[in-house]
Scaffold this active site. Structure first.
Site, short mmCIF file in Angstrom:
data_model
loop_
_atom_site.label_atom_id
_atom_site.label_comp_id
_atom_site.label_asym_id
_atom_site.label_seq_id
_atom_site.Cartn_x
_atom_site.Cartn_y
_atom_site.Cartn_z
N HIS A 57 10.51 6.56 4.91
CA HIS A 57 9.31 7.43 4.92
C HIS A 57 9.03 7.92 6.33
O HIS A 57 8.57 7.17 7.19
CB HIS A 57 8.08 6.68 4.38
CG HIS A 57 6.90 7.57 4.20
ND1 HIS A 57 6.39 7.89 2.96
CD2 HIS A 57 6.14 8.25 5.09
CE1 HIS A 57 5.36 8.72 3.11
NE2 HIS A 57 5.19 8.95 4.40
N HIS A 59 8.10 11.74 8.87
CA HIS A 59 7.72 13.16 8.95
C HIS A 59 8.40 13.76 10.17
O HIS A 59 7.88 13.67 11.28
CB HIS A 59 6.20 13.33 9.04
CG HIS A 59 5.49 12.88 7.81
ND1 HIS A 59 5.10 13.75 6.81
CD2 HIS A 59 5.14 11.63 7.39
CE1 HIS A 59 4.53 13.06 5.84
NE2 HIS A 59 4.54 11.77 6.16
N GLN A 152 1.64 19.15 1.73
CA GLN A 152 0.62 18.45 2.54
C GLN A 152 -0.82 18.84 2.17
O GLN A 152 -1.71 18.00 2.15
CB GLN A 152 0.87 18.74 4.03
CG GLN A 152 -0.21 18.28 4.99
CD GLN A 152 -0.17 16.79 5.27
OE1 GLN A 152 0.67 16.31 6.01
NE2 GLN A 152 -1.08 16.04 4.65
N HIS A 210 3.30 10.64 -1.64
CA HIS A 210 2.20 9.98 -0.93
C HIS A 210 1.19 9.66 -2.03
O HIS A 210 0.72 10.57 -2.71
CB HIS A 210 1.56 10.92 0.08
CG HIS A 210 2.36 11.11 1.33
ND1 HIS A 210 3.59 11.69 1.34
CD2 HIS A 210 2.09 10.77 2.62
CE1 HIS A 210 4.05 11.71 2.60
NE2 HIS A 210 3.16 11.16 3.38
N GLU A 213 -3.27 7.19 -0.49
CA GLU A 213 -3.38 6.81 0.92
C GLU A 213 -4.85 6.92 1.31
O GLU A 213 -5.28 7.86 1.97
CB GLU A 213 -2.51 7.69 1.82
CG GLU A 213 -2.45 7.17 3.26
CD GLU A 213 -1.64 8.04 4.20
OE1 GLU A 213 -1.15 9.10 3.76
OE2 GLU A 213 -1.50 7.66 5.37
N ASP A 309 6.94 6.39 9.20
CA ASP A 309 5.97 7.44 8.89
C ASP A 309 5.82 8.47 10.01
O ASP A 309 6.08 9.64 9.80
CB ASP A 309 4.60 6.84 8.52
CG ASP A 309 3.74 7.78 7.68
OD1 ASP A 309 4.17 8.91 7.41
OD2 ASP A 309 2.62 7.38 7.29
N TRP A 315 -0.94 12.03 13.85
CA TRP A 315 -1.45 10.82 13.22
C TRP A 315 -1.22 9.55 14.04
O TRP A 315 -1.84 8.55 13.81
CB TRP A 315 -0.81 10.65 11.83
CG TRP A 315 -1.19 11.74 10.89
CD1 TRP A 315 -2.30 11.77 10.09
CD2 TRP A 315 -0.50 12.98 10.66
NE1 TRP A 315 -2.33 12.94 9.38
CE2 TRP A 315 -1.25 13.70 9.70
CE3 TRP A 315 0.67 13.55 11.16
CZ2 TRP A 315 -0.86 14.96 9.23
CZ3 TRP A 315 1.06 14.81 10.70
CH2 TRP A 315 0.30 15.50 9.76
FE FE2 Z 1 3.57 10.07 5.28
#
Ligand code: FE2
Length: 419
Positions: A57, A59, A152, A210, A213, A309, A315
Protein backbone atom coordinates in the site's frame (compact mmCIF):
# COMPACT_ATOMS: atom_id res chain seq x y z
CA UNK A 1 28.22 -23.82 -13.26
CA UNK A 2 25.91 -21.70 -11.11
CA UNK A 3 25.46 -17.97 -11.62
CA UNK A 4 25.32 -17.28 -7.89
CA UNK A 5 25.79 -19.26 -4.69
CA UNK A 6 25.01 -17.73 -1.30
CA UNK A 7 26.47 -19.87 1.49
CA UNK A 8 26.10 -19.98 5.27
CA UNK A 9 22.84 -18.03 5.35
CA UNK A 10 20.15 -18.04 8.00
CA UNK A 11 16.62 -18.18 6.56
CA UNK A 12 13.44 -16.60 7.99
CA UNK A 13 12.06 -20.05 8.90
CA UNK A 14 14.95 -20.60 11.35
CA UNK A 15 17.21 -22.86 9.26
CA UNK A 16 20.91 -21.94 9.45
CA UNK A 17 24.06 -22.70 7.42
CA UNK A 18 21.93 -22.80 4.28
CA UNK A 19 23.21 -22.43 0.74
CA UNK A 20 21.05 -20.97 -2.00
CA UNK A 21 22.02 -21.89 -5.57
CA UNK A 22 20.93 -19.67 -8.48
CA UNK A 23 20.91 -20.16 -12.23
CA UNK A 24 19.19 -18.02 -14.88
CA UNK A 25 17.56 -15.80 -12.26
CA UNK A 26 15.87 -18.68 -10.45
CA UNK A 27 16.69 -20.52 -7.24
CA UNK A 28 17.53 -24.09 -8.23
CA UNK A 29 18.51 -25.50 -4.84
CA UNK A 30 18.35 -24.64 -1.16
CA UNK A 31 20.38 -27.03 0.99
CA UNK A 32 22.42 -27.08 4.19
CA UNK A 33 26.15 -26.64 3.63
CA UNK A 34 25.94 -27.00 -0.17
CA UNK A 35 29.14 -26.05 -2.02
CA UNK A 36 29.34 -25.81 -5.82
CA UNK A 37 31.16 -23.90 -8.53
CA UNK A 38 29.56 -20.52 -9.22
CA UNK A 39 30.45 -17.35 -11.07
CA UNK A 40 29.79 -15.43 -7.87
CA UNK A 41 29.90 -16.89 -4.36
CA UNK A 42 28.80 -14.83 -1.36
CA UNK A 43 29.48 -16.00 2.20
CA UNK A 44 26.51 -14.74 4.25
CA UNK A 45 28.45 -15.38 7.48
CA UNK A 46 25.34 -16.54 9.30
CA UNK A 47 23.27 -13.47 8.44
CA UNK A 48 19.63 -13.59 7.38
CA UNK A 49 18.76 -14.05 3.72
CA UNK A 50 15.12 -13.09 3.23
CA UNK A 51 12.85 -12.84 0.20
CA UNK A 52 12.68 -9.15 -0.73
CA UNK A 53 10.36 -6.76 1.05
CA UNK A 54 6.96 -5.91 -0.47
CA UNK A 55 4.93 -2.77 0.14
CA UNK A 56 1.26 -3.57 -0.55
CA UNK A 57 0.00 0.00 0.00
CA UNK A 58 1.72 3.12 -1.23
CA UNK A 59 1.06 6.44 -3.00
CA UNK A 60 3.81 7.02 -5.53
CA UNK A 61 2.15 10.00 -7.20
CA UNK A 62 2.53 12.10 -4.04
CA UNK A 63 5.87 10.73 -2.79
CA UNK A 64 8.60 13.27 -1.96
CA UNK A 65 6.21 16.22 -2.38
CA UNK A 66 6.45 17.28 1.28
CA UNK A 67 6.03 21.03 1.61
CA UNK A 68 4.51 21.49 -1.88
CA UNK A 69 2.92 24.00 -1.66
CA UNK A 70 2.80 23.92 2.18
CA UNK A 71 2.80 21.40 5.00
CA UNK A 72 -0.17 19.77 6.72
CA UNK A 73 -0.62 21.81 9.92
CA UNK A 74 -3.42 19.84 11.58
CA UNK A 75 -1.89 16.47 10.66
CA UNK A 76 -5.31 15.09 9.75
CA UNK A 77 -6.27 12.89 6.82
CA UNK A 78 -8.76 15.52 5.69
CA UNK A 79 -6.23 18.37 5.61
CA UNK A 80 -3.92 16.01 3.69
CA UNK A 81 -6.64 15.38 1.09
CA UNK A 82 -7.30 19.15 0.90
CA UNK A 83 -3.59 19.86 0.49
CA UNK A 84 -3.27 17.22 -2.25
CA UNK A 85 -6.25 18.93 -3.94
CA UNK A 86 -4.31 22.23 -3.89
CA UNK A 87 -1.20 20.56 -5.30
CA UNK A 88 -2.96 18.53 -8.02
CA UNK A 89 -3.67 21.35 -10.55
CA UNK A 90 0.01 22.35 -10.45
CA UNK A 91 1.39 18.84 -11.05
CA UNK A 92 3.62 18.27 -14.04
CA UNK A 93 4.05 14.76 -15.41
CA UNK A 94 7.85 14.92 -15.55
CA UNK A 95 8.00 15.99 -11.94
CA UNK A 96 5.82 13.06 -10.80
CA UNK A 97 8.08 10.69 -12.76
CA UNK A 98 11.24 12.25 -11.31
CA UNK A 99 10.01 12.01 -7.70
CA UNK A 100 8.76 8.45 -8.17
CA UNK A 101 12.03 7.27 -9.74
CA UNK A 102 14.01 8.88 -6.91
CA UNK A 103 11.87 6.93 -4.43
CA UNK A 104 12.36 3.69 -6.39
CA UNK A 105 16.13 4.11 -5.94
CA UNK A 106 15.59 4.42 -2.18
CA UNK A 107 13.34 1.35 -2.25
CA UNK A 108 15.86 -0.81 -4.13
CA UNK A 109 18.61 0.12 -1.65
CA UNK A 110 16.26 -1.04 1.14
CA UNK A 111 15.49 -4.35 -0.57
CA UNK A 112 11.93 -3.25 -1.39
CA UNK A 113 11.33 -4.80 -4.81
CA UNK A 114 7.52 -4.98 -5.05
CA UNK A 115 5.24 -1.99 -4.50
CA UNK A 116 1.49 -1.64 -4.93
CA UNK A 117 0.87 2.05 -5.47
CA UNK A 118 -2.48 3.77 -5.61
CA UNK A 119 -2.69 6.44 -8.28
CA UNK A 120 -5.26 9.22 -8.09
CA UNK A 121 -7.75 9.02 -10.95
CA UNK A 122 -9.90 12.02 -9.89
CA UNK A 123 -8.10 14.46 -12.19
CA UNK A 124 -9.65 14.05 -15.66
CA UNK A 125 -6.22 14.71 -17.23
CA UNK A 126 -5.04 11.40 -15.69
CA UNK A 127 -1.62 13.00 -15.49
CA UNK A 128 -0.53 10.92 -12.51
CA UNK A 129 -1.78 7.74 -14.19
CA UNK A 130 0.33 8.40 -17.30
CA UNK A 131 3.31 9.31 -15.13
CA UNK A 132 3.16 6.16 -13.00
CA UNK A 133 2.56 3.91 -16.02
CA UNK A 134 5.80 5.38 -17.40
CA UNK A 135 7.54 4.76 -14.07
CA UNK A 136 6.20 1.19 -14.01
CA UNK A 137 7.71 0.58 -17.45
CA UNK A 138 11.06 2.09 -16.49
CA UNK A 139 11.51 0.28 -13.18
CA UNK A 140 10.19 -3.09 -14.44
CA UNK A 141 13.64 -4.76 -14.44
CA UNK A 142 14.05 -3.89 -10.74
CA UNK A 143 10.67 -3.39 -9.08
CA UNK A 144 7.28 -5.05 -9.54
CA UNK A 145 5.15 -1.91 -9.50
CA UNK A 146 1.43 -2.65 -9.32
CA UNK A 147 -0.95 0.28 -9.81
CA UNK A 148 -4.39 0.79 -8.24
CA UNK A 149 -6.94 3.15 -9.81
CA UNK A 150 -7.75 5.28 -6.78
CA UNK A 151 -10.58 7.84 -6.99
CA UNK A 152 -9.20 10.03 -4.18
CA UNK A 153 -12.12 12.49 -4.30
CA UNK A 154 -14.74 9.71 -4.27
CA UNK A 155 -15.81 7.76 -7.35
CA UNK A 156 -19.44 8.88 -6.98
CA UNK A 157 -18.75 12.21 -5.27
CA UNK A 158 -16.44 13.66 -7.94
CA UNK A 159 -17.74 14.55 -11.42
CA UNK A 160 -16.74 11.94 -13.99
CA UNK A 161 -15.33 9.72 -11.24
CA UNK A 162 -16.49 6.41 -12.71
CA UNK A 163 -15.40 7.30 -16.26
CA UNK A 164 -11.98 8.52 -15.13
CA UNK A 165 -11.42 5.31 -13.17
CA UNK A 166 -12.43 3.15 -16.13
CA UNK A 167 -10.16 5.16 -18.45
CA UNK A 168 -7.25 4.55 -16.05
CA UNK A 169 -7.96 0.80 -16.12
CA UNK A 170 -8.13 0.93 -19.93
CA UNK A 171 -4.71 2.56 -19.97
CA UNK A 172 -3.22 -0.38 -18.08
CA UNK A 173 -3.74 0.29 -14.37
CA UNK A 174 -3.97 -3.15 -12.72
CA UNK A 175 -6.23 -2.94 -9.66
CA UNK A 176 -9.61 -1.31 -8.84
CA UNK A 177 -9.50 1.05 -5.85
CA UNK A 178 -12.07 3.08 -3.95
CA UNK A 179 -12.67 5.28 -0.91
CA UNK A 180 -16.21 4.56 0.34
CA UNK A 181 -15.84 6.47 3.63
CA UNK A 182 -15.16 9.67 1.63
CA UNK A 183 -18.34 9.43 -0.46
CA UNK A 184 -21.18 11.78 0.55
CA UNK A 185 -23.18 9.34 2.67
CA UNK A 186 -22.93 5.82 4.08
CA UNK A 187 -25.41 4.77 1.38
CA UNK A 188 -23.28 6.18 -1.44
CA UNK A 189 -20.20 4.62 0.17
CA UNK A 190 -21.83 1.19 0.08
CA UNK A 191 -23.04 1.82 -3.49
CA UNK A 192 -19.48 2.70 -4.53
CA UNK A 193 -18.16 -0.57 -3.08
CA UNK A 194 -20.77 -2.56 -5.01
CA UNK A 195 -20.13 -0.67 -8.26
CA UNK A 196 -16.33 -0.94 -8.02
CA UNK A 197 -16.41 -4.66 -7.20
CA UNK A 198 -18.68 -5.20 -10.22
CA UNK A 199 -16.22 -3.30 -12.45
CA UNK A 200 -13.40 -5.50 -11.12
CA UNK A 201 -15.38 -8.72 -11.63
CA UNK A 202 -16.22 -7.73 -15.22
CA UNK A 203 -12.59 -7.00 -16.03
CA UNK A 204 -11.01 -9.84 -14.02
CA UNK A 205 -9.10 -7.26 -11.95
CA UNK A 206 -8.05 -7.35 -8.29
CA UNK A 207 -9.65 -4.94 -5.82
CA UNK A 208 -7.89 -2.86 -3.16
CA UNK A 209 -10.01 -0.24 -1.49
CA UNK A 210 -9.19 2.38 1.10
CA UNK A 211 -11.87 1.18 3.47
CA UNK A 212 -13.12 2.89 6.62
CA UNK A 213 -10.02 5.05 7.17
CA UNK A 214 -11.78 6.85 10.00
CA UNK A 215 -12.28 6.61 13.77
CA UNK A 216 -16.05 6.42 13.26
CA UNK A 217 -17.12 3.03 14.66
CA UNK A 218 -20.21 3.12 12.44
CA UNK A 219 -18.13 3.19 9.26
CA UNK A 220 -18.80 -0.40 8.18
CA UNK A 221 -17.88 -0.51 4.49
CA UNK A 222 -15.63 -3.50 5.15
CA UNK A 223 -18.84 -5.48 5.71
CA UNK A 224 -20.12 -4.50 2.24
CA UNK A 225 -16.70 -5.22 0.72
CA UNK A 226 -16.66 -8.73 2.22
CA UNK A 227 -20.25 -9.33 1.11
CA UNK A 228 -19.58 -8.17 -2.47
CA UNK A 229 -16.34 -10.21 -2.68
CA UNK A 230 -18.37 -13.29 -1.85
CA UNK A 231 -21.35 -12.43 -4.04
CA UNK A 232 -19.17 -11.84 -7.10
CA UNK A 233 -16.84 -14.82 -6.54
CA UNK A 234 -13.84 -12.56 -5.87
CA UNK A 235 -12.55 -14.56 -2.90
CA UNK A 236 -8.77 -14.08 -2.50
CA UNK A 237 -8.78 -11.16 -4.96
CA UNK A 238 -9.92 -8.32 -2.71
CA UNK A 239 -8.09 -6.27 -0.08
CA UNK A 240 -9.41 -3.72 2.39
CA UNK A 241 -6.79 -1.07 3.15
CA UNK A 242 -6.59 0.70 6.52
CA UNK A 243 -9.90 -0.51 8.05
CA UNK A 244 -9.11 1.76 11.00
CA UNK A 245 -12.74 2.12 12.10
CA UNK A 246 -12.52 -1.50 13.25
CA UNK A 247 -10.29 -0.23 16.08
CA UNK A 248 -13.24 1.71 17.49
CA UNK A 249 -16.07 -0.70 16.68
CA UNK A 250 -18.23 -2.43 19.24
CA UNK A 251 -16.67 -5.77 20.25
CA UNK A 252 -19.87 -7.73 19.68
CA UNK A 253 -20.16 -6.41 16.13
CA UNK A 254 -16.48 -7.26 15.47
CA UNK A 255 -17.06 -10.83 16.70
CA UNK A 256 -19.55 -11.17 13.85
CA UNK A 257 -17.46 -9.24 11.33
CA UNK A 258 -14.18 -11.18 11.67
CA UNK A 259 -15.58 -14.52 10.47
CA UNK A 260 -17.36 -12.71 7.61
CA UNK A 261 -14.06 -11.20 6.43
CA UNK A 262 -12.26 -14.56 6.78
CA UNK A 263 -15.01 -16.38 4.89
CA UNK A 264 -14.96 -13.85 2.04
CA UNK A 265 -11.18 -14.25 1.53
CA UNK A 266 -10.72 -10.47 1.83
CA UNK A 267 -7.27 -9.54 3.07
CA UNK A 268 -6.52 -6.49 5.18
CA UNK A 269 -3.68 -4.02 4.78
CA UNK A 270 -2.82 -1.94 7.85
CA UNK A 271 -0.52 1.06 7.54
CA UNK A 272 0.96 1.43 11.02
CA UNK A 273 3.08 4.57 10.48
CA UNK A 274 0.17 6.46 8.99
CA UNK A 275 -2.62 5.03 11.14
CA UNK A 276 -0.85 5.95 14.40
CA UNK A 277 -0.26 9.52 13.17
CA UNK A 278 -3.54 10.31 11.33
CA UNK A 279 -6.10 8.57 13.52
CA UNK A 280 -7.34 9.75 16.90
CA UNK A 281 -6.92 13.40 15.88
CA UNK A 282 -10.42 14.31 17.05
CA UNK A 283 -9.79 12.74 20.45
CA UNK A 284 -8.65 14.62 23.53
CA UNK A 285 -7.50 11.98 26.01
CA UNK A 286 -7.39 9.05 25.91
CA UNK A 287 -6.33 9.15 22.24
CA UNK A 288 -7.12 6.09 20.17
CA UNK A 289 -4.28 4.38 18.29
CA UNK A 290 -6.66 3.82 15.39
CA UNK A 291 -4.89 0.91 13.72
CA UNK A 292 -7.12 -2.00 12.75
CA UNK A 293 -7.28 -5.15 14.90
CA UNK A 294 -4.24 -6.90 13.44
CA UNK A 295 -3.71 -9.86 15.83
CA UNK A 296 -7.45 -10.59 15.98
CA UNK A 297 -7.73 -10.57 12.17
CA UNK A 298 -4.70 -12.86 11.91
CA UNK A 299 -6.14 -15.22 14.52
CA UNK A 300 -9.37 -15.37 12.50
CA UNK A 301 -7.37 -16.57 9.49
CA UNK A 302 -7.35 -13.29 7.54
CA UNK A 303 -4.18 -12.44 5.59
CA UNK A 304 -2.89 -9.18 7.06
CA UNK A 305 -0.10 -7.19 5.47
CA UNK A 306 1.51 -3.86 6.40
CA UNK A 307 2.02 -0.96 3.99
CA UNK A 308 4.16 2.18 4.16
CA UNK A 309 1.36 4.29 2.58
CA UNK A 310 3.21 7.61 2.43
CA UNK A 311 6.74 8.99 2.40
CA UNK A 312 7.27 12.76 2.65
CA UNK A 313 3.94 13.91 1.23
CA UNK A 314 0.83 15.86 2.36
CA UNK A 315 0.01 13.13 4.88
CA UNK A 316 3.39 12.15 6.31
CA UNK A 317 6.66 14.01 6.78
CA UNK A 318 8.77 10.94 7.55
CA UNK A 319 9.78 7.67 5.87
CA UNK A 320 12.64 6.20 3.88
CA UNK A 321 11.18 3.18 2.08
CA UNK A 322 12.20 0.92 4.94
CA UNK A 323 9.59 -1.81 5.44
CA UNK A 324 11.36 -2.86 8.67
CA UNK A 325 10.43 0.58 10.02
CA UNK A 326 6.82 -0.25 9.13
CA UNK A 327 7.00 -3.67 10.83
CA UNK A 328 8.65 -2.08 13.90
CA UNK A 329 5.81 0.43 14.28
CA UNK A 330 3.21 -2.26 13.57
CA UNK A 331 4.38 -4.49 16.39
CA UNK A 332 4.38 -1.58 18.84
CA UNK A 333 0.95 -0.26 17.91
CA UNK A 334 -0.63 -3.74 17.85
CA UNK A 335 1.34 -4.78 20.96
CA UNK A 336 2.53 -7.88 19.07
CA UNK A 337 5.53 -8.35 21.33
CA UNK A 338 5.59 -12.15 21.63
CA UNK A 339 8.15 -14.00 19.49
CA UNK A 340 5.27 -15.26 17.36
CA UNK A 341 3.83 -11.75 17.13
CA UNK A 342 7.14 -10.19 16.04
CA UNK A 343 7.62 -12.87 13.38
CA UNK A 344 4.08 -12.21 12.18
CA UNK A 345 5.01 -8.53 11.75
CA UNK A 346 8.00 -9.60 9.61
CA UNK A 347 5.63 -11.76 7.52
CA UNK A 348 3.34 -8.72 7.13
CA UNK A 349 6.03 -6.91 5.08
CA UNK A 350 7.27 -10.02 3.23
CA UNK A 351 5.21 -13.17 2.55
CA UNK A 352 1.76 -11.84 3.48
CA UNK A 353 2.29 -8.71 1.39
CA UNK A 354 3.43 -10.86 -1.56
CA UNK A 355 0.28 -12.95 -1.17
CA UNK A 356 -1.97 -9.87 -1.17
CA UNK A 357 -0.22 -8.65 -4.32
CA UNK A 358 -0.53 -12.08 -6.02
CA UNK A 359 3.22 -12.11 -6.74
CA UNK A 360 4.52 -15.14 -8.63
CA UNK A 361 7.80 -16.85 -7.79
CA UNK A 362 8.16 -15.28 -4.35
CA UNK A 363 10.15 -17.03 -1.61
CA UNK A 364 13.39 -18.83 -0.91
CA UNK A 365 12.75 -22.26 -2.39
CA UNK A 366 13.67 -24.09 -5.59
CA UNK A 367 11.73 -22.59 -8.53
CA UNK A 368 11.33 -19.16 -6.95
CA UNK A 369 12.91 -16.00 -8.36
CA UNK A 370 16.35 -15.27 -6.92
CA UNK A 371 15.13 -11.93 -5.57
CA UNK A 372 16.34 -11.65 -2.01
CA UNK A 373 18.07 -9.48 0.55
CA UNK A 374 20.98 -10.21 2.88
CA UNK A 375 20.35 -8.41 6.16
CA UNK A 376 22.86 -7.60 8.88
CA UNK A 377 20.80 -9.56 11.42
CA UNK A 378 20.58 -13.21 12.46
CA UNK A 379 16.79 -13.65 12.36
CA UNK A 380 13.56 -11.73 11.64
CA UNK A 381 13.25 -10.56 15.26
CA UNK A 382 16.73 -9.01 15.25
CA UNK A 383 16.04 -7.61 11.78
CA UNK A 384 13.06 -5.62 13.10
CA UNK A 385 14.80 -4.61 16.34
CA UNK A 386 17.75 -3.13 14.46
CA UNK A 387 15.85 -2.04 11.31
CA UNK A 388 18.77 -4.06 9.95
CA UNK A 389 21.25 -2.86 7.40
CA UNK A 390 20.74 -4.26 3.88
CA UNK A 391 24.13 -5.78 3.07
CA UNK A 392 23.11 -6.86 -0.44
CA UNK A 393 19.99 -6.86 -2.60
CA UNK A 394 19.47 -9.17 -5.60
CA UNK A 395 16.72 -9.23 -8.23
CA UNK A 396 16.51 -12.44 -10.25
CA UNK A 397 20.13 -13.22 -9.39
CA UNK A 398 21.45 -9.77 -10.32
CA UNK A 399 22.98 -7.67 -7.53
CA UNK A 400 21.20 -4.29 -7.41
CA UNK A 401 22.51 -2.64 -4.24
CA UNK A 402 24.92 -3.12 -1.40
CA UNK A 403 25.70 -1.38 1.86
CA UNK A 404 28.88 -1.83 3.89
CA UNK A 405 28.51 -3.67 7.18
CA UNK A 406 27.81 -1.18 9.95
CA UNK A 407 30.13 -1.38 12.95
CA UNK A 408 30.65 1.15 15.70
CA UNK A 409 34.07 1.66 17.29
CA UNK A 410 34.17 2.94 20.85
CA UNK A 411 36.50 5.91 21.23
CA UNK A 412 36.73 5.67 25.03
CA UNK A 413 37.92 2.88 27.29
CA UNK A 414 34.92 1.18 28.91
CA UNK A 415 35.32 0.68 32.68
CA UNK A 416 34.79 -3.09 32.48
CA UNK A 417 37.77 -3.53 30.09
CA UNK A 418 41.06 -4.67 31.67
CA UNK A 419 43.74 -1.98 31.49
FE1 FE2 B 1 -3.46 5.14 1.27
Amino acid sequence: MLDLLVTNAALPDGRTNMSVAVRNGKIIDVAEGLQAAARDTVDARGYLLTPHFCDPHFHMDSVLSYGMPRVNDSGTLLEGIQLWGELKPTLVQDDIVRRALAYCDWAIAKGLLAIRSHVDTSDPRLLAVDALLEVKRRVAPFIDLQLVAFPQDGVLRSPGGVENLKRALDKGVDVVGGIPHFERTMGEGAASVKLLCEIAAERGALVDMHCDETDDPMSRHIETLAFEAQRLGLQGRVAGSHCTSMHSMDNYYVSKLLPLIAESGVSVIANPLINITLQGRHDTYPKRRGMTRVPELMAAGVTVAFGHDCVMDPWYAMGSGDMLDVAHMGLHVAQMTSQKGIRACFDAVTGNAAKVMHLDGYGIAPGCDASFVLLQARDPIEAIRLRANRLKVWKKGVALAETAEVTSRLLYKPEHCPS
